[in-house]
Design a protein around this motif. Structure first.
Motif, PDB file in Angstrom:
ATOM      1  N   ALA A   1       0.851  -1.379   0.031  1.00  0.00           N
ATOM      2  CA  ALA A   1      -0.047   0.071   0.120  1.00  0.00           C
ATOM      3  C   ALA A   1       0.777   1.342  -0.012  1.00  0.00           C
ATOM      4  N   ALA A   2       2.029   1.133   0.830  1.00  0.00           N
ATOM      5  CA  ALA A   2       2.961   2.611   1.034  1.00  0.00           C
ATOM      6  C   ALA A   2       3.567   2.668  -0.574  1.00  0.00           C
ATOM      7  N   TYR A   3       3.939   1.735  -1.101  1.00  0.00           N
ATOM      8  CA  TYR A   3       4.790   1.806  -2.375  1.00  0.00           C
ATOM      9  C   TYR A   3       3.575   2.301  -3.417  1.00  0.00           C
ATOM     10  N   ARG A   4       2.306   1.618  -3.431  1.00  0.00           N
ATOM     11  CA  ARG A   4       1.407   2.338  -4.265  1.00  0.00           C
ATOM     12  C   ARG A   4       1.026   3.687  -4.359  1.00  0.00           C
ATOM     13  N   ILE A   5       0.678   4.034  -2.713  1.00  0.00           N
ATOM     14  CA  ILE A   5       0.604   5.604  -2.743  1.00  0.00           C
ATOM     15  C   ILE A   5       1.634   6.391  -3.329  1.00  0.00           C
ATOM     16  N   VAL A   6       2.812   6.048  -2.585  1.00  0.00           N
ATOM     17  CA  VAL A   6       3.887   6.792  -3.391  1.00  0.00           C
ATOM     18  C   VAL A   6       4.350   6.710  -4.837  1.00  0.00           C
ATOM     19  N   GLN A   7       3.979   5.801  -5.503  1.00  0.00           N
ATOM     20  CA  GLN A   7       3.795   5.587  -6.898  1.00  0.00           C
ATOM     21  C   GLN A   7       2.954   6.578  -7.642  1.00  0.00           C
ATOM     22  N   GLU A   8       1.651   6.616  -7.046  1.00  0.00           N
ATOM     23  CA  GLU A   8       0.590   7.107  -7.684  1.00  0.00           C
ATOM     24  C   GLU A   8       0.620   8.806  -7.368  1.00  0.00           C
ATOM     25  N   GLY A   9       1.262   8.985  -6.102  1.00  0.00           N
ATOM     26  CA  GLY A   9       1.669  10.509  -5.791  1.00  0.00           C
ATOM     27  C   GLY A   9       2.674  11.005  -6.588  1.00  0.00           C
ATOM     28  N   LEU A  10       3.801  10.403  -7.064  1.00  0.00           N
ATOM     29  CA  LEU A  10       4.693  10.642  -7.902  1.00  0.00           C
ATOM     30  C   LEU A  10       4.216  10.790  -9.444  1.00  0.00           C
ATOM     31  N   ALA A  11       3.247   9.941  -9.696  1.00  0.00           N
ATOM     32  CA  ALA A  11       2.493  10.101 -11.106  1.00  0.00           C
ATOM     33  C   ALA A  11       1.758  11.456 -11.048  1.00  0.00           C
ATOM     34  N   ASN A  12       1.021  11.791 -10.133  1.00  0.00           N
ATOM     35  CA  ASN A  12       0.261  13.014 -10.089  1.00  0.00           C
ATOM     36  C   ASN A  12       0.976  14.158 -10.261  1.00  0.00           C
ATOM     37  N   ALA A  13       2.080  14.140  -9.344  1.00  0.00           N
ATOM     38  CA  ALA A  13       3.073  15.402  -9.374  1.00  0.00           C
ATOM     39  C   ALA A  13       3.605  15.478 -10.811  1.00  0.00           C
ATOM     40  N   ALA A  14       3.956  14.281 -11.547  1.00  0.00           N
ATOM     41  CA  ALA A  14       4.189  14.445 -12.796  1.00  0.00           C
ATOM     42  C   ALA A  14       3.498  14.933 -13.938  1.00  0.00           C
ATOM     43  N   ARG A  15       2.155  14.578 -13.657  1.00  0.00           N
ATOM     44  CA  ARG A  15       1.171  15.030 -14.461  1.00  0.00           C
ATOM     45  C   ARG A  15       0.688  16.407 -14.331  1.00  0.00           C
ATOM     46  N   HIS A  16       0.488  16.843 -13.100  1.00  0.00           N
ATOM     47  CA  HIS A  16      -0.218  18.219 -12.691  1.00  0.00           C
ATOM     48  C   HIS A  16       0.867  19.146 -12.092  1.00  0.00           C
ATOM     49  N   ALA A  17       2.048  18.921 -11.797  1.00  0.00           N
ATOM     50  CA  ALA A  17       2.705  19.793 -11.199  1.00  0.00           C
ATOM     51  C   ALA A  17       4.352  19.755 -11.883  1.00  0.00           C
ATOM     52  N   ALA A  18       4.206  19.819 -13.318  1.00  0.00           N
ATOM     53  CA  ALA A  18       5.531  19.554 -14.095  1.00  0.00           C
ATOM     54  C   ALA A  18       6.336  20.696 -13.601  1.00  0.00           C
ATOM     55  N   GLY A  19       7.772  20.293 -13.145  1.00  0.00           N
ATOM     56  CA  GLY A  19       8.804  21.100 -12.719  1.00  0.00           C
ATOM     57  C   GLY A  19       8.742  21.394 -11.372  1.00  0.00           C
ATOM     58  N   ALA A  20       7.766  21.104 -10.454  1.00  0.00           N
ATOM     59  CA  ALA A  20       7.735  21.168  -8.962  1.00  0.00           C
ATOM     60  C   ALA A  20       8.825  20.138  -8.441  1.00  0.00           C
TER      61      ALA A  20
END
Length: 406
Positions: free
Chosen positions: A313-332
């Motif tokens: 669960a922790a791995y998937r939460i981090v994975q999805e969090g990174l994916a969200n940041a890459a999609r919606h906060a590019a460069g942050a």
């Protein structure tokens, strides 16, 4: 001594004497005109049967007119009660069975009027087809008491056998009806199960097709990214590294898809027992994000390896969090923090105000919902929202106790 049969018998006796009645029979679907005609005919038949009984009691029994009318009403009253109140129909019939013997003639085989004999037979048969077997046993016993009290000794056995046969046949009818109803319900459940299975098979087919389509395109992306430096002239080093990162991400996505959806292609246990990622795989996940151009800082303070469900669960939460940041906060800039403390594993993925990772209402995805479900399924909590500095963060707490806290 086992008291359960005695308790069942006492409970059945209470129901016979003063307990709740049985559900009414569902009426047949008829047009209003047909129902009105049937009701009128039935009412006229009851009135006619009552008058015939009164005439018989006045002529053959020489009863006073009031007594004749009372016994006649008790004789006919069970019939309209049968469809909705079978127990009450029998109770009224039993009272009439006791009172209907007044001034009987010695030449009468039955101590009751002909109309009352017909009503007794009908009521016993219908009630036997409606009530439980324990209740029916008491009804049969009580119904035989007037027979052995008032019927001529030469006829007692024959009439008793008639009553018993009526009760047995009625009970067989009830069991047959219940069996047919159970079979019909089972057939309906089987049809529903077939429909549900058809839906699941269609979903499985769609999932397989989706897997095939997405896997094909991801494979093409990986191949194109790997071969681009060889197909294109004078590719700079940073661009070559970028292509390599794209190929690695595509291969990782393919691996995850095969792990999650591979079971749809086969019942092989190997696919079901393929190891799932856990916290030990987080460094590779963060490294992959960095190769994709994300500025990720990761800190982990987890003394011991958590249980497999918590790690996944922790791995998937981090994975999805990174994916969200890459999609919606590019460069942050993105920070990943995991810390075990107080019987919980705290997981936090946040990005700076250079971009804000959109939630499901703005991005149209299901990532936050999936993260929340993973946390709640383990008994943890999940929150997501904007931070004080204008960035965005997702936080989850998962039940976890390291060796030092046990």
């Amino acid at each position: 001594m086992d008291r359960s049969p005695v308790s069942a018998a006492v409970s059945a006796l209470r129901r016979v004497v003063a307990g709740p009645d049985y559900p009414a029979i569902r009426p047949l679907r008829r047009s209003p005109r047909t129902a009105a005609v049937a009701s009128a005919i039935g009412s006229l038949a009851l009135v006619a049967l009552t008058l015939v009984t009164v005439v018989f009691l006045l002529d053959a029994r020489r009863l006073p007119i009031a007594s004749a009318w009372l016994i006649a009403v008790l004789t006919v009253a069970p019939l309209p009660l049968l469809p909705a109140r079978p127990l009450w129909a029998w109770r009224v019939m039993f009272v009439g069975q006791l009172l209907g013997t007044f001034n009987r003639q010695a030449t009468e085989t039955w101590p009751w009027s002909p109309s009352q004999v017909i009503v007794i037979i009908v009521v016993l048969f219908v009630v036997a087809a409606r009530v439980d077997r324990a209740v029916l046993a008491w009804i049969g016993l009580f119904s035989l008491i007037p027979v052995w009290m008032y019927v001529a000794p030469a006829d007692q056995v024959g009439i008793s056998l008639l009553f018993v046969v009526l009760l047995i046949v009625g009970d067989l009818v009830r069991r047959n009806v219940h069996t047919r109803r159970a079979l019909a319900e089972q057939a309906e459940l089987s049809e529903l199960e077939k429909a549900r299975r058809a839906v699941l098979e269609e979903r499985t087919r769609i999932a397989r097709e989706m897997h095939d389509v997405v896997a094909h395109h991801m494979s093409m992306i990986a191949v194109q990214a790997e071969t681009a430096p060889y197909r294109l002239d004078s590719v700079p080093g940073p661009v070559r590294d970028e292509f390599a990162a794209i190929a690695d991400s595509a291969r990782a996505a393919l691996t995850d898809m095969r792990r999650l959806l591979g079971v749809l292609r086969s019942e092989s246990e190997d696919l079901r027992t393929t190891p799932q990622p856990d916290l030990a795989d987080l460094p590779d996940l963060v490294a992959s994000a960095r190769r994709a151009g994300m500025a990720v800082v990761s800190t982990t303070d987890v003394p011991t390896t958590p249980p497999a469900p918590v790690g996944l669960a922790a791995y998937r939460i981090v994975q999805e969090g990174l994916a969200n940041a890459a999609r919606h906060a590019a460069g942050a800039a993105v920070r990943v923090n995991l810390r075990a403390h107080g019987g919980q594993l705290a997981v936090r993925v946040s990005n700076t105000a250079d971009g804000v990772a959109a939630g499901p209402d703005r991005a149209g995805g299901h990532g936050l919902t999936g993260m929340r479900e993973r946390a709640v399924a383990l008994g943890g909590t999940f929150t997501a929202g904007a931070t004080d500095d204008g960035g965005y963060a997702v936080e989850a707490t998962l039940p976890y106790a390291d060796d030092e806290e046990k």
